[in-house]
Write an enzyme that holds these catalytic residues in place. Structure first.
Site, PDB file in Angstrom:
ATOM      1  N   CYS A 153      35.898  42.444 -47.360  1.00 40.71           N
ATOM      2  CA  CYS A 153      36.668  43.683 -47.459  1.00 40.71           C
ATOM      3  C   CYS A 153      35.798  44.736 -48.134  1.00 40.71           C
ATOM      4  O   CYS A 153      35.374  44.565 -49.280  1.00 40.71           O
ATOM      5  CB  CYS A 153      37.941  43.457 -48.263  1.00 40.71           C
ATOM      6  SG  CYS A 153      38.877  44.985 -48.568  1.00 40.71           S
ATOM      7  N   CYS A 212      43.604  41.902 -53.850  1.00 41.50           N
ATOM      8  CA  CYS A 212      43.369  40.564 -53.323  1.00 41.50           C
ATOM      9  C   CYS A 212      42.417  39.816 -54.255  1.00 41.50           C
ATOM     10  O   CYS A 212      41.190  39.886 -54.098  1.00 41.50           O
ATOM     11  CB  CYS A 212      42.800  40.638 -51.914  1.00 41.50           C
ATOM     12  SG  CYS A 212      43.946  41.324 -50.706  1.00 41.50           S
ATOM     13  N   GLN A 240      60.202  38.427 -44.948  1.00 44.35           N
ATOM     14  CA  GLN A 240      58.894  37.905 -45.327  1.00 44.35           C
ATOM     15  C   GLN A 240      57.783  38.728 -44.668  1.00 44.35           C
ATOM     16  O   GLN A 240      57.907  39.150 -43.515  1.00 44.35           O
ATOM     17  CB  GLN A 240      58.761  36.442 -44.906  1.00 44.35           C
ATOM     18  CG  GLN A 240      59.774  35.509 -45.541  1.00 44.35           C
ATOM     19  CD  GLN A 240      59.444  35.167 -46.986  1.00 44.35           C
ATOM     20  OE1 GLN A 240      58.514  35.704 -47.568  1.00 44.35           O
ATOM     21  NE2 GLN A 240      60.213  34.275 -47.572  1.00 44.35           N
ATOM     22  N   CYS A 280      59.028  31.190 -54.159  1.00 47.22           N
ATOM     23  CA  CYS A 280      57.788  31.958 -54.136  1.00 47.22           C
ATOM     24  C   CYS A 280      57.057  31.860 -55.468  1.00 47.22           C
ATOM     25  O   CYS A 280      56.062  32.555 -55.689  1.00 47.22           O
ATOM     26  CB  CYS A 280      58.058  33.424 -53.792  1.00 47.22           C
ATOM     27  SG  CYS A 280      59.126  34.276 -54.969  1.00 47.22           S
TER      28      CYS A 280
END
Length: 374
Positions: free
Chosen positions: A3, A14, A211, A333
């Protein structure tokens, strides 16, 4: 996955970017195993992997810059816009839409909201893509000042984005660290985005949750439905049901299914899906999951729970422990809150579990667990 934004330190969301994907997935499996304390008799199914890129079906884009050259992405430490429209996590359909949306903001002359100065109108663009490639766009605004211009230029936008099905304005007048406000104004005749998953049509309204990884979400519902089919309960509750994903996937002609969700919008979506599918024994109610369970006169054979990150909490966990429900399917989650809830339900033993990588390039994941009363 490489990235350029991460490499240039423009975005560090991230946290696992650059780590080989196989290592990411193995690390999540180890984390889940340790978090649950390796209970005796628990069988782990193989983890569900995701594509490393192009998997996010929803974009939450902070709008920065100015009305002539808006940025779509995030804000830096000084509140300036950082454009991330080439982020590789988004689906190709979303990435193709971003330049058109930026041009639309300029055409309609919608001033981006400045966090430092507290001026301007447009705070976020929220864009969702369905499995069929249709789009839903929500513009989060401080006021209705630009709504007339949005309506005026909407025909151009729909011509430029033919797959754009639903457009709405969300009004968020307060200067708060939240994404949206309570009032939604739908500008299109179509009010729901159809999400087709595993033969089940779900309807997504603007303020409903879904989601962010369509492929992994489909795997999540398939596995839950397989466990429910194996246990063959006559009655099922789906607590924190959202738009009815679990409830609709486990529905059978002779099975009574009840879904409970606080969001009135989500319940309306779930009811529409059940009606279209002809599922007369599937019902949905708006309400608090814990309050519903504590006040219920009857207990189902099986309970599906899909709580927010904080988990079920003590009251609902203890109710499940003391109830006569034979099985619980728990979608979590956050493995830490799942472990805390399991400690409050010692007679409901984890028998099978599976890690589903809903969020590659980050440490987050979903874990689905089948509990059986000892």
């Amino acid at each position: 996955m490489h990235c350029s934004y991460f490499a240039a330190a423009q975005c560090r969301s991230c946290t696992l970017m650059g780590q080989p994907y196989a290592e990411q997935l193995a690390g999540k499996q180890r984390h889940a195993d340790l978090a649950l304390g390796r209970p005796e008799g628990l069988q782990w199914l193989p983890p569900v992997a995701s594509p490393e890129s192009g998997f996010r079906n929803k974009a939450k884009l902070v709008v920065g810059g100015d009305a002539h050259e808006p940025t779509l992405g995030i804000l830096d430490a000084d509140g300036r816009g950082v454009d991330l429209r080439l982020c590789g996590l988004y689906t190709p359909g979303l990435r193709a839409a971003f330049p058109v949306l930026a041009e639309f903001v300029a055409r309609a002359a919608i001033a981006p909201y400045s966090v430092p100065q507290r001026t301007g109108e447009l705070k976020y663009l929220l864009v969702t893509e369905s499995p069929d490639g249709e789009l839903m766009l929500r513009l989060v605004l401080r006021s209705q000042e630009s709504v007339a211009r949005i309506r005026k230029h909407l025909p151009w936008l729909r011509s430029a984005l033919p797959r754009l099905a639903v457009v709405s304005v969300n009004l968020h007048p307060e200067h708060k660290a939240t994404v949206e406000g309570e009032r939604e104004i739908v500008l299109t005749e179509q009010q729901t985005l159809r999400m087709r998953l595993g033969g089940v049509d779900l309807h997504l309204r603007p303020q409903s949750f879904f989601q962010t990884n369509t492929g992994v979400a489909a795997a999540l519902y398939r596995q839950a439905a397989a466990w429910v089919a194996e246990k063959s309960p006559a009655s099922v509750w789906d607590l924190y049901c959202g738009v009815g994903g679990f409830a609709l996937h486990v529905a059978e002609p002779e099975r009574e299914v009840v879904g409970i969700e606080t969001s009135v919008e989500a319940v309306a979506s779930a009811r529409l899906s059940a009606e279209e599918a002809g599922l007369g024994r599937v019902t949905f109610e708006a309400g608090d999951a814990t309050a519903f369970a504590l006040a219920a006169e009857r207990v189902p054979d099986l309970v599906v729970v899909n709580p927010p990150r904080r988990g079920l909490g003590e009251d609902l966990s203890r109710w499940l422990e003391e109830s006569s429900a034979r099985h619980v399917v728990y979608s979590s989650c956050h493995a830490g809150s799942l472990a805390r809830d399991l400690a409050l339900m010692p007679s409901l033993r984890p028998r099978q579990a599976q890690v589903l990588d809903m969020f590659p390039q980050t440490a987050h994941y979903e874990v689905l667990t089948l509990l059986e009363r000892a």
